[in-house]
Each structure stands twice: as C-alpha cells, then as structure tokens.
Design a protein around this motif. Structure first.
Motif, PDB file in Angstrom:
ATOM      1  N   ALA A  58       7.597   8.295   7.951  1.00  0.00           N
ATOM      2  CA  ALA A  58       7.356   7.273   6.749  1.00  0.00           C
ATOM      3  C   ALA A  58       7.948   7.471   5.598  1.00  0.00           C
ATOM      4  N   PHE A  59       8.641   6.594   5.035  1.00  0.00           N
ATOM      5  CA  PHE A  59       9.027   6.615   3.658  1.00  0.00           C
ATOM      6  C   PHE A  59       7.682   6.444   2.759  1.00  0.00           C
ATOM      7  N   CYS A  60       7.044   5.524   2.853  1.00  0.00           N
ATOM      8  CA  CYS A  60       5.680   5.007   2.294  1.00  0.00           C
ATOM      9  C   CYS A  60       5.051   3.942   2.977  1.00  0.00           C
ATOM     10  N   SER A  61       3.828   4.368   2.889  1.00  0.00           N
ATOM     11  CA  SER A  61       2.869   3.324   3.803  1.00  0.00           C
ATOM     12  C   SER A  61       2.085   2.638   2.530  1.00  0.00           C
ATOM     13  N   GLY A  62       2.671   2.328   1.583  1.00  0.00           N
ATOM     14  CA  GLY A  62       1.838   1.537   0.448  1.00  0.00           C
ATOM     15  C   GLY A  62       0.732   2.277  -0.336  1.00  0.00           C
ATOM     16  N   GLY A  63      -0.173   1.482  -0.900  1.00  0.00           N
ATOM     17  CA  GLY A  63      -1.041   2.027  -1.643  1.00  0.00           C
ATOM     18  C   GLY A  63      -2.224   2.603  -0.698  1.00  0.00           C
ATOM     19  N   ASP A  64      -2.820   3.902  -1.367  1.00  0.00           N
ATOM     20  CA  ASP A  64      -3.668   4.509  -0.376  1.00  0.00           C
ATOM     21  C   ASP A  64      -5.136   3.669  -0.120  1.00  0.00           C
ATOM     22  N   LEU A  65      -5.090   3.270   0.926  1.00  0.00           N
ATOM     23  CA  LEU A  65      -6.399   2.184   1.419  1.00  0.00           C
ATOM     24  C   LEU A  65      -7.256   2.776   1.203  1.00  0.00           C
ATOM     25  N   ALA A  66      -7.572   4.279   1.495  1.00  0.00           N
ATOM     26  CA  ALA A  66      -8.904   4.974   1.390  1.00  0.00           C
ATOM     27  C   ALA A  66      -9.289   5.013  -0.102  1.00  0.00           C
ATOM     28  N   GLU A  67      -8.564   5.341  -0.904  1.00  0.00           N
ATOM     29  CA  GLU A  67      -8.456   5.346  -2.415  1.00  0.00           C
ATOM     30  C   GLU A  67      -8.810   4.038  -2.913  1.00  0.00           C
ATOM     31  N   PHE A  68      -8.164   3.226  -2.730  1.00  0.00           N
ATOM     32  CA  PHE A  68      -8.283   2.075  -3.454  1.00  0.00           C
ATOM     33  C   PHE A  68      -9.232   1.080  -2.521  1.00  0.00           C
ATOM     34  N   HIS A  69      -9.736   1.500  -1.617  1.00  0.00           N
ATOM     35  CA  HIS A  69     -10.933   0.529  -1.175  1.00  0.00           C
ATOM     36  C   HIS A  69     -12.001   0.437  -1.972  1.00  0.00           C
ATOM     37  N   SER A  70     -12.132   1.208  -2.711  1.00  0.00           N
ATOM     38  CA  SER A  70     -13.382   1.129  -3.861  1.00  0.00           C
ATOM     39  C   SER A  70     -13.164   0.293  -4.805  1.00  0.00           C
ATOM     40  N   LEU A  71     -12.245  -0.144  -4.876  1.00  0.00           N
ATOM     41  CA  LEU A  71     -11.992  -1.436  -5.880  1.00  0.00           C
ATOM     42  C   LEU A  71     -12.276  -2.769  -5.288  1.00  0.00           C
ATOM     43  N   LYS A  72     -13.263  -3.180  -5.840  1.00  0.00           N
ATOM     44  CA  LYS A  72     -13.970  -4.403  -4.962  1.00  0.00           C
ATOM     45  C   LYS A  72     -13.229  -5.640  -6.005  1.00  0.00           C
ATOM     46  N   THR A  73     -13.427  -5.811  -7.258  1.00  0.00           N
ATOM     47  CA  THR A  73     -13.247  -7.034  -8.117  1.00  0.00           C
ATOM     48  C   THR A  73     -11.879  -7.084  -8.557  1.00  0.00           C
ATOM     49  N   GLY A 108       4.171  -2.529   3.023  1.00  0.00           N
ATOM     50  CA  GLY A 108       3.241  -2.846   1.851  1.00  0.00           C
ATOM     51  C   GLY A 108       3.925  -2.318   0.473  1.00  0.00           C
ATOM     52  N   GLY A 109       3.307  -1.681  -0.152  1.00  0.00           N
ATOM     53  CA  GLY A 109       3.843  -1.399  -1.494  1.00  0.00           C
ATOM     54  C   GLY A 109       4.989  -0.481  -1.344  1.00  0.00           C
ATOM     55  N   GLY A 110       4.988   0.280   0.043  1.00  0.00           N
ATOM     56  CA  GLY A 110       6.253   1.306   0.120  1.00  0.00           C
ATOM     57  C   GLY A 110       7.240   0.262   0.078  1.00  0.00           C
ATOM     58  N   CYS A 111       7.205  -0.927   0.627  1.00  0.00           N
ATOM     59  CA  CYS A 111       8.440  -2.017   0.710  1.00  0.00           C
ATOM     60  C   CYS A 111       8.716  -2.282  -0.433  1.00  0.00           C
ATOM     61  N   GLU A 112       7.773  -2.600  -1.516  1.00  0.00           N
ATOM     62  CA  GLU A 112       7.803  -3.060  -2.884  1.00  0.00           C
ATOM     63  C   GLU A 112       8.576  -1.904  -3.566  1.00  0.00           C
ATOM     64  N   ILE A 113       8.319  -0.509  -3.354  1.00  0.00           N
ATOM     65  CA  ILE A 113       8.946   0.555  -4.189  1.00  0.00           C
ATOM     66  C   ILE A 113      10.399   0.446  -3.659  1.00  0.00           C
ATOM     67  N   ALA A 114      10.631   0.354  -2.595  1.00  0.00           N
ATOM     68  CA  ALA A 114      12.224   0.242  -2.123  1.00  0.00           C
ATOM     69  C   ALA A 114      12.916  -1.117  -2.733  1.00  0.00           C
ATOM     70  N   THR A 115      12.076  -1.997  -2.728  1.00  0.00           N
ATOM     71  CA  THR A 115      12.981  -3.149  -3.136  1.00  0.00           C
ATOM     72  C   THR A 115      13.209  -3.184  -4.776  1.00  0.00           C
ATOM     73  N   ALA A 116      12.320  -2.356  -5.540  1.00  0.00           N
ATOM     74  CA  ALA A 116      12.462  -2.131  -6.902  1.00  0.00           C
ATOM     75  C   ALA A 116      13.799  -0.948  -7.188  1.00  0.00           C
ATOM     76  N   CYS A 117      14.279  -0.487  -6.156  1.00  0.00           N
ATOM     77  CA  CYS A 117      15.462   0.342  -6.469  1.00  0.00           C
ATOM     78  C   CYS A 117      16.746  -0.572  -6.138  1.00  0.00           C
ATOM     79  N   ASP A 118      17.713  -0.082  -6.762  1.00  0.00           N
ATOM     80  CA  ASP A 118      19.170  -0.532  -6.892  1.00  0.00           C
ATOM     81  C   ASP A 118      19.795  -0.801  -5.357  1.00  0.00           C
ATOM     82  N   PHE A 119      19.329   0.481  -4.491  1.00  0.00           N
ATOM     83  CA  PHE A 119      20.232   0.435  -3.261  1.00  0.00           C
ATOM     84  C   PHE A 119      19.036   0.967  -2.237  1.00  0.00           C
ATOM     85  N   ARG A 120      19.209   0.309  -0.693  1.00  0.00           N
ATOM     86  CA  ARG A 120      17.984   0.868   0.083  1.00  0.00           C
ATOM     87  C   ARG A 120      19.150   1.399   1.258  1.00  0.00           C
ATOM     88  N   VAL A 121      18.909   2.626   1.347  1.00  0.00           N
ATOM     89  CA  VAL A 121      19.749   3.452   2.723  1.00  0.00           C
ATOM     90  C   VAL A 121      18.651   3.585   3.438  1.00  0.00           C
TER      91      VAL A 121
END
Ligand SMILES: CC[C@H](C(=O)O)C(=O)SCCNC(=O)CCNC(=O)[C@H](O)C(C)(C)COP(=O)(O)OP(=O)(O)OC[C@H]1O[C@@H](n2cnc3c(N)ncnc32)[C@H](O)[C@@H]1OP(=O)(O)O
Length: 251
Positions: A58-73, A108-121
């Motif tokens: 993986a490059f990046c699987s996005g936000g850490d679902l285990a850590e951020f799952h505690s965010l409810k509201t 997920g967020g990993g695709c967002e990070i890549a899209t925020a870059c100028d180039f995607r190799v």
C-alpha cells in the motif's frame, strides 16, 4: 517511527511507515506531514518532494479507521478532517514539485493525498480509489476539490468519486489521474520521471507552481476545501457511516 524523511541530491522523500496498517494516516503521521512542510519551507536545497509508502502492498489506506472510529459527532469529525485538510492545502501549495510515488493501494484519504500532489507515478499493480462512498461518507481532506482541479474530464472525475471503487493502473492512466505508470523498481521509476526536470533551474519550477497557486487563491480553493470537509463531517455523524466502519473493523 511511523514515517521517515530523507533528502538526497535535492530530492526529499517522505515515507509513510505503517505497513502493518497499510500506511493508514493517524495523528502521529499528520505531524509528519507538518514536519515535512516546514522542512521544505526552511530549505534552500530541496527541489522535489516525494511521498511514498513503506512495503509493497500500500501507498496509503487513508485515515486510520481504528483511531478515528472514536470520532462520533459532526464536530469531532470536523476537528480531525479539517486538521488534515489544512495540512494537505499547505502540501499542495508548496513551492516545489510534489510527486506521489504510488507503490501500492491508495484508497480513501490515501487517494486524496495523491491527488493533492502535482504528479502521480503509479506502480503497474497498484489500485487506487476514492472509496469513501462505501463508508457512506464523501472525501473529507479536500481530495474531491483537488480532483476537479487536475484537468480530468468532468464526467471521468465525477465517476471516480461516485463509483467509490478502486481503479487499476490502466484505468487510472486512461482517465488522466495517473501521470505515469511504472514497472519494476520505484527508485528507478522516480529517477527516470525527474530526469529532465532536474536539469532545469529550481527557480523555474517555483515560478510555474506559483501560477497554479495564484489561481487557487483567486478561486478561493481553500474555502472550497473546507466546505468539502464540512460536508464530510455531516455524513460522518450518521449511523450508516459508523456501521460501515464497524463492518471493516470486525472483518
Ligand atoms: C477523509 C479520509 C477518510 C477518513 O479518514 O475519514 C478516509 O480515508 S475513509 C477510508 C478509510 N480507508 C479504508 O476504508 C481502507 C481500508 N483498508 C482496505 O480497504 C484494505 O486494507 C487495503 C485495500 C488498503 C489493503 O488490503 P490488504 O488485503 O492488503 O490488507 P488488509 O485489508 O488485510 O489490512 C491489513 C491490516 O491493515 C489494517 N488496515 C488497513 N487499512 C486500514 C485503515 N485505513 N485504518 C486502520 N487499519 C487499516 C487492517 O485492519 C489489517 O489489520 P489486521 O490487524 O492485520 O487485520
């Protein structure tokens, strides 16, 4: 260490180093992004900024679902999402070319990070996608806003988002999201990709980036990113999202 930062011959490589979690972004890694951004702003030697993932899966699987799952509201979600969105805006507006060296899955967020870059190799075997829809949310770090800025045909960009599926490297190249698809060694692919750019004075790189950054400032890009964050935060609070994350975590 959940990340490494290495500068060699003007190329700064930021490696997400949580392969056991498919390089998911947690709070510590967000601090790594901030450290890299400060490094670039304080450097006279950095000419290219590269982000890649440790391991081959993986490059990046996005936000850490285990850590951020505690965010409810909505408010709790907005706190995390807006923090990473602010970081990605600073990343996207750096005065050096930014390259996502996509060694594996970017979802997920990993695709967002890549899209925020100028180039995607992109590695031939990599699969990438805005899969947030499968979790009953939208992109929440600005990725959709950047996608609509990357010059893809509107129908192709919108379909990437509402498909919420992973695309293979051929599809990513066909829709114009992948800048280049590579086979074999990622370091060799990177060296080949920057071969000509590195012969050009870095002042030229900076000047061309400033044209895009000025356009984004005039078009209130950051405001639009934060509106994307607000939209995601509203969906985050709904039960459908929490149920979807539970299903993943109980797999
Ligand atoms: C705005 C951004 C937004 C947000 O954070 O709010 C998002 O990014 S939402 C999207 C969040 N990401 C995902 O839903 C992707 C989840 N992961 C996967 O789909 C797969 O793991 C994949 C395709 C990235 C890789 O699949 P593979 O088969 O190679 O690996 P496993 O699925 O077996 O995962 C191995 C191991 O890593 C853990 N893992 C993977 N992704 C995450 C993640 N995002 N957060 C936390 N942990 C993750 C997974 O649970 C496995 O752990 P193990 O203990 O070994 O079972």
């Amino acid at each position: 260490m959940t990340y490494t930062i290495d500068e060699t011959d003007g190329v700064l490589v930021f490696t997400l180093n949580r392969p056991e979690r498919r390089n998911a972004i947690n709070t510590e890694l967000m601090e790594g992004f901030k450290e890299v951004i400060e490094y670039v702003h304080n450097s006279n030697s950095v000419r290219f900024l590269v982000i890649t993932g440790a391991g081959e899966k993986a490059f990046c699987s996005g936000g850490d679902l285990a850590e951020f799952h505690s965010l409810k509201t909505e408010q709790q979600a907005f706190g995390m999402l807006s923090k990473m969105a602010e970081i990605l805006y600073e990343w996207a507006t750096l005065p050096v070319p930014t390259i996502a060296l996509i060694n594996g899955a970017a979802v997920g967020g990993g695709c967002e990070i890549a899209t925020a870059c100028d180039f995607r190799v992109v590695a031939r075997e990599a699969k990438c996608g805005f899969i947030q829809g499968t979790l009953a949310i939208t992109s929440g770090w600005g990725g959709a806003t950047y996608l609509f800025e990357r010059g893809l045909r509107h129908d192709r960009a919108l379909k990437m988002l509402i498909d919420a599926q992973v695309y293979d490297s051929g599809q990513l190249e066909e829709v114009g999201w992948a800048t280049k698809v590579y086979d074999g060694d990622r370091e060799v692919a990177l060296a080949q990709f920057i071969e000509y750019m590195r012969t050009i004075n870095p002042g030229v790189h900076k000047a061309y980036k400033e044209i895009e950054i000025r356009k984004w400032a005039e078009k209130d890009l950051k405001k639009r990113v934060m509106e994307e964050v607000s939209q995601c935060s509203k969906l985050w609070e709904l039960e459908a999202h929490h149920e979807a994350v539970n299903r993943f975590l109980k797999k």
